[in-house]
Write an enzyme that holds these catalytic residues in place. Sequence first.
Site, PDB file in Angstrom:
ATOM      1  N   SER A 323       1.035  -1.444  -0.072  1.00  0.00           N
ATOM      2  CA  SER A 323      -0.318   0.466   0.092  1.00  0.00           C
ATOM      3  C   SER A 323       1.185   1.033   0.134  1.00  0.00           C
ATOM      4  CB  SER A 323      -0.612  -0.212   1.545  1.00  0.00           C
ATOM      5  OG  SER A 323      -1.582   0.908   1.379  1.00  0.00           O
ATOM      6  N   TRP A 326       2.395   1.488  -3.456  1.00  0.00           N
ATOM      7  CA  TRP A 326       1.003   2.239  -4.322  1.00  0.00           C
ATOM      8  C   TRP A 326       1.334   3.564  -4.014  1.00  0.00           C
ATOM      9  CZ3 TRP A 326      -3.403   5.054  -3.455  1.00  0.00           C
ATOM     10  CH2 TRP A 326      -4.780   4.667  -4.606  1.00  0.00           C
ATOM     11  N   HIS A 327       2.029   4.075  -3.419  1.00  0.00           N
ATOM     12  CA  HIS A 327       1.221   5.840  -2.937  1.00  0.00           C
ATOM     13  C   HIS A 327       3.114   6.059  -3.723  1.00  0.00           C
ATOM     14  CE1 HIS A 327      -1.843   4.715  -0.463  1.00  0.00           C
ATOM     15  NE2 HIS A 327      -2.073   5.999  -0.131  1.00  0.00           N
ATOM     16  N   GLY A 328       3.256   5.762  -3.852  1.00  0.00           N
ATOM     17  CA  GLY A 328       5.228   6.531  -4.288  1.00  0.00           C
ATOM     18  C   GLY A 328       6.061   5.692  -4.178  1.00  0.00           C
ATOM     19  N   PHE A 482      -0.450  10.314  -7.543  1.00  0.00           N
ATOM     20  CA  PHE A 482      -0.054   8.797  -7.119  1.00  0.00           C
ATOM     21  C   PHE A 482      -0.439   8.133  -8.045  1.00  0.00           C
ATOM     22  CE2 PHE A 482       0.084  11.468  -2.583  1.00  0.00           C
ATOM     23  CZ  PHE A 482       1.423  11.628  -2.816  1.00  0.00           C
TER      24      PHE A 482
END
Length: 482
Positions: A323, A326-328, A482
């Site tokens: 997670s 996934w954001h960056g 993102f």
Amino acid sequence: MVFSSNIFLLYFLPLFLLFYFVCSKKYRNYVILVFSIVFYAYGGPEFILILLGSTTATYFIVKAMVKRKADGGKQRAATWLCAAAIILNLGLLVWFKYANFLVDNINAIITLFHGKGIQLAKIVLPIGISFFTFQSITYVLDTYRGQVKPVDKLTDYIVYIMMFPQLIAGPIVKYGDVEQQLRQRAYSPEECLQGFYRFVIGLAKKVLIADVLAKQADICFAADPSTMDMGTAWIGILAYTLQLYFDFSGYSDMAIGLGRVMGFKFPENFDNPYVSRSITEFWRRWHMTLGAFIKDYLYIPLGGNRKGKGRMFFNLWVCFLLSGLWHGASWTFVLWGAFHGFFIVLEKLINGKQKVENGKFSVLRSAFSVPITFILVMIGWVLFRANNLGQAFDYYKAMFSFNLQGFSWNAGGQFYTTLIVALVFSFLTLFPFGRKIEQAVFYRNYGVRGHVAAWLGSIALLLFSVAALNASGYSPFIYFRF
């Protein structure tokens, strides 16, 4: 193109609504399709063919997959086609979002051995790729599992993926959520008006609150943390904490509101996350569609909590690390995911040993649980906001330096007024009257007098927001990157 811009509010949206409601119902999906393509191409014309191409390819692969799955003797071929569709979509995400990150880390290792690094041109990230990739994956897996039927028309599938209200930053909409609505939607003046109110509230959250807080947050994170006093550091991260919430939840409100105007019911994405009494509860309330995706398509397939506590804790760690990634594409995001994963596992360990008193956990439900959780979330947001790990650790030093020299309330009256307003609205639902206000604003049937008041209030907020946009200029959403 962004919602919080004059070109969208004054030109694109009125023109879209005109065509949408003038056209016959059977042509409205085509209107959405054309305007969605224009919307995306305005901000990323070089990527529109990639998005259309991958979406079209996914549609035909799934059609072939379902056809072979219906034939009992070709189950293996169906599985391979499912894998191909997943690889196609994840492959594009990995290439565009993580190729530079992987090369930079490989080069760092090569440099340790005095080798020559790999050369790779900087790859530009397509806007919204993290969101439309996940929507494609939900469609592929849900059709493979037999939970939904494949969409009949290619244009309807492209509309599902590219629908401009939630294309750029969610909420992540599963195909099953809108399957029936893509074919036939019910319209009513009540729904359209409530959608308009929701859109304006989201716009005001973004422009009148988040953008004001952003200025101070940017100043604090642009400064040298080694020369920053403790008070300024905490004001900076508090400003960013509230900015991020009002920015992202504001976008979700706008997307949900536009969807309601068009006859779609998108899932909610936020539920007052800062009133949470634990990190576990925070993740039930924050970016809820991402949490649902991770649970349904990663946590449960990994085994969830069905294979013992050790495996459950491992699965949770994997989910939160991914997670974060996934954001960056940065180690700051990976560490942010690990930070939340650590507290999720810790809370489950505590809950496993905590005795229940009157149906409540006395420790986790104490009066201090909300502020403690809020502070922990703030500490985590430092990693989310910092440009690199070095800046994040230096900022932490400033936050816990106990150096109060030099701190002054010089950010301006507008900032502190907005900060107080943001805090009030963030914690309002802790109290019964706050929950009643929320219910009355978002979920009730207004009646004639209520609609008149809501309409006038929405028009006032809209005018204030447009005026603020004209004064401040370009106003992008945080989650676009993102």
